[in-house]
Scaffold this active site. Structure first.
Site, short mmCIF file in Angstrom:
data_model
loop_
_atom_site.label_atom_id
_atom_site.label_comp_id
_atom_site.label_asym_id
_atom_site.label_seq_id
_atom_site.Cartn_x
_atom_site.Cartn_y
_atom_site.Cartn_z
CG HIS A 4 -2.09 -0.96 1.05
ND1 HIS A 4 -3.12 -0.77 0.16
CD2 HIS A 4 -2.35 -2.14 1.69
CE1 HIS A 4 -3.98 -1.76 0.25
NE2 HIS A 4 -3.54 -2.61 1.17
CG ASP A 5 0.49 6.20 0.06
OD1 ASP A 5 0.12 6.89 -0.90
OD2 ASP A 5 1.32 6.62 0.91
CG ASP A 39 -2.55 4.88 -2.42
OD1 ASP A 39 -1.70 4.08 -2.87
OD2 ASP A 39 -3.28 4.62 -1.46
#
Length: 300
Positions: A4-5, A39
């Protein structure tokens, strides 16, 4: 590998440039800007830019091409300025020193966020000498009226900051100490009023509710389309109700946009597709049209 980010920021090297977090066990773990940088900036915006560039080039060549992007390289690209001026470049005045000791990462007392008497915050970003002078003049003038004893105590210590030694790093520690104590003398709104309409580069840290109600900011819960084009303004899909062809779904009453809600209108308006072409895509499963209950999603 799943990620994830925050993982992408870590892999890009950009996370190592972030100011130290005050909430870490030792107070030295890097802070991170929610999931915005990798993101949405490194992933979403750079992909959108690549698509637009490919469309522009297609007008010249008549050829399509693949737009390749990933959030690690995208995060590095949008972070070009701090990376170029990082500690690998010790001559840089911006990020040439260790993290937390530079102009823009919390090292400079005149580029930071300060807690006020009511546990709210003021942002200070007076980098230029003329703005720093205005900031100090306004701060001291306000304190002289509201807290004269406080000013006298710091004058007796010889620790009142001067505008002419802004870039003297040896005095940054004492300047920060003074500013931290100074902002605690008044609540945030009192400081905001004191600095209003000045070139001090000092403004209050607003909550989302305050930002929506402030002058010049759209009052809708969702951010409005931006940037604004003068001749072909964007349709504000985030704050629009359904039409006959696309019924209002349950999620329209919340703050979220229903997935796939505008697939049909976008294909008609921007892709120039006919109803029969759209129906063909639906039958083939390439897209799905949202129903009145908010189910279905775009597969574009």
């Amino acid at each position: 590998m799943a990620g994830h980010d925050l993982n992408y920021l870590a892999q890009s090297g950009v996370l190592s440039l972030m100011p130290p977090s005050r909430s870490g066990p030792s107070g030295t773990s890097p802070s991170f800007p929610l999931n915005i940088l990798a993101d949405f900036a490194g992933g979403g915006l750079t992909t959108a830019l690549g698509i637009l560039l490919a469309l522009l080039e297609r007008h010249r060549s008549g050829l399509g091409q693949i737009v390749e992007n990933n959030m690690v390289d995208g995060a590095r690209y949008v972070s070009s300025f701090p990376i170029i001026h990082s500690s690998d470049n010790p001559e840089s005045p911006w990020f040439g020193r260790p993290v937390g000791d530079n102009l823009l990462d919390g090292g400079a007392p005149f580029y930071n966020v300060y807690l006020c008497k009511d546990n709210r915050y003021m942002s200070v970003a007076c980098l230029e000498p003329q703005f720093y002078k205005t900031f100090l003049d306004t701060l001291l003038k306000t304190l002289s009226r509201s807290s004269p004893q406080f000013v006298r105590e710091w004058e007796n210590k010889g620790l009142i900051p001067r505008a002419d030694n802004q870039m003297d790093r040896s005095g940054w520690g004492s300047t920060r100490e003074f500013l931290e104590a100074a902002f605690l003398q008044l609540d945030r709104d009192s400081w905001a009023n004191a600095f209003h309409d000045t070139d001090a580069c000092a403004v209050p840290v607003l909550s989302l509710t305050e930002a929506r109600s402030s002058a010049g900011v759209h009052a809708n819960a969702q951010p409005s389309a931006h940037p604004l084009l003068s001749r072909t303004p964007a349709v504000d899909y985030g704050n629009i109700v359904g039409s006959n062809s696309e019924p209002v779904a349950a999620c329209d009453v919340s703050s979220e946009l229903c997935p796939g809600k505008h697939t049909i209108s976008i294909l008609r308006s921007f892709a120039g597709m006919s109803d029969s072409e759209i129906e063909y895509l639906i039958k083939k499963g390439a897209i799905s049209h949202i129903d009145a209950f908010g189910t279905g999603e775009s597969k574009l």
